[in-house]
Design a protein around this motif. Structure first.
Motif, PDB file in Angstrom:
ATOM      1  N   ARG A   9       0.858  -1.182   0.000  1.00  0.00           N
ATOM      2  CA  ARG A   9       0.000   0.000   0.000  1.00  0.00           C
ATOM      3  C   ARG A   9       0.890   1.225   0.000  1.00  0.00           C
ATOM      4  N   TRP A  10       0.496   2.247  -0.760  1.00  0.00           N
ATOM      5  CA  TRP A  10       1.247   3.498  -0.827  1.00  0.00           C
ATOM      6  C   TRP A  10       0.391   4.619  -0.264  1.00  0.00           C
ATOM      7  N   ASP A  11       0.948   5.353   0.673  1.00  0.00           N
ATOM      8  CA  ASP A  11       0.290   6.528   1.233  1.00  0.00           C
ATOM      9  C   ASP A  11       1.391   7.529   1.541  1.00  0.00           C
ATOM     10  N   PRO A  12       1.473   8.626   0.787  1.00  0.00           N
ATOM     11  CA  PRO A  12       2.574   9.567   0.985  1.00  0.00           C
ATOM     12  C   PRO A  12       2.612  10.176   2.386  1.00  0.00           C
ATOM     13  N   GLY A  22       6.119   6.062   3.225  1.00  0.00           N
ATOM     14  CA  GLY A  22       4.924   5.972   2.402  1.00  0.00           C
ATOM     15  C   GLY A  22       4.492   4.566   2.037  1.00  0.00           C
ATOM     16  N   TRP A  23       5.408   3.614   2.033  1.00  0.00           N
ATOM     17  CA  TRP A  23       5.074   2.242   1.627  1.00  0.00           C
ATOM     18  C   TRP A  23       4.787   1.400   2.859  1.00  0.00           C
ATOM     19  N   LYS A  24       3.741   0.606   2.786  1.00  0.00           N
ATOM     20  CA  LYS A  24       3.394  -0.314   3.869  1.00  0.00           C
ATOM     21  C   LYS A  24       3.073  -1.686   3.296  1.00  0.00           C
ATOM     22  N   LEU A  25       3.576  -2.705   3.949  1.00  0.00           N
ATOM     23  CA  LEU A  25       3.161  -4.084   3.681  1.00  0.00           C
ATOM     24  C   LEU A  25       1.922  -4.352   4.519  1.00  0.00           C
ATOM     25  N   ASP A  44      -3.271  -0.517   6.657  1.00  0.00           N
ATOM     26  CA  ASP A  44      -3.916   0.441   5.749  1.00  0.00           C
ATOM     27  C   ASP A  44      -4.131   1.798   6.402  1.00  0.00           C
ATOM     28  N   GLY A  45      -3.621   1.960   7.626  1.00  0.00           N
ATOM     29  CA  GLY A  45      -3.745   3.227   8.334  1.00  0.00           C
ATOM     30  C   GLY A  45      -4.906   3.277   9.305  1.00  0.00           C
TER      31      GLY A  45
END
Length: 132
Positions: A9-12, A22-25, A44-45
């Protein structure tokens, strides 16, 4: 294991994960437990707080898509519908992502050791969760 999920997942705006800023497994989910609450920090936050009831069960905010239960080894997160069951150890680390029949991914954690030079060699424990 039910529905297919992306592993990245990418979240800046996200804090740095194992793959950098920004990158999460999706395997980076963790929990923080206290005597009264257990907080799920999903990869996913999403952050969900479960509250311990007088009977030992945990309640979640309305609309939470899973249930939390205590196990002898830590905690189990079971989806209300389809999807994988996730288990966490007492330290809050994700240990399994499995189907309801138990098939799936089993994670293991190791303590890293680092040799340091000095008058003699010695092994030093690398802290769990530490970064290089």
């Amino acid at each position: 294991m039910g529905s297919r999920r992306n592993l990245l997942r990418w979240d800046p705006a996200a804090a740095p994960g194992l793959l950098g800023k920004g990158w999460k497994l999706l395997l980076e989910a963790r929990i923080d437990a206290s005597t009264e609450t257990v907080v799920l920090h999903d990869a996913d936050g999403t952050k969900v707080t479960f509250t311990k009831q007088s009977d030992g069960a945990y309640s979640a905010p309305e609309g939470t898509p899973y249930k939390l239960s205590a196990t002898t080894d830590g905690y189990r997160l079971t989806p209300n519908n389809e999807g994988p069951v996730r288990n966490f150890d007492r330290a809050g680390r994700l240990t399994t992502v499995v189907s309801r029949s138990g098939d799936g991914l089993h994670l293991a954690y190791a303590i890293f050791h680092m040799l340091t030079h000095g008058p003699s060699y010695r092994a030093t424990n690398w802290p769990a969760g530490g970064s290089w």
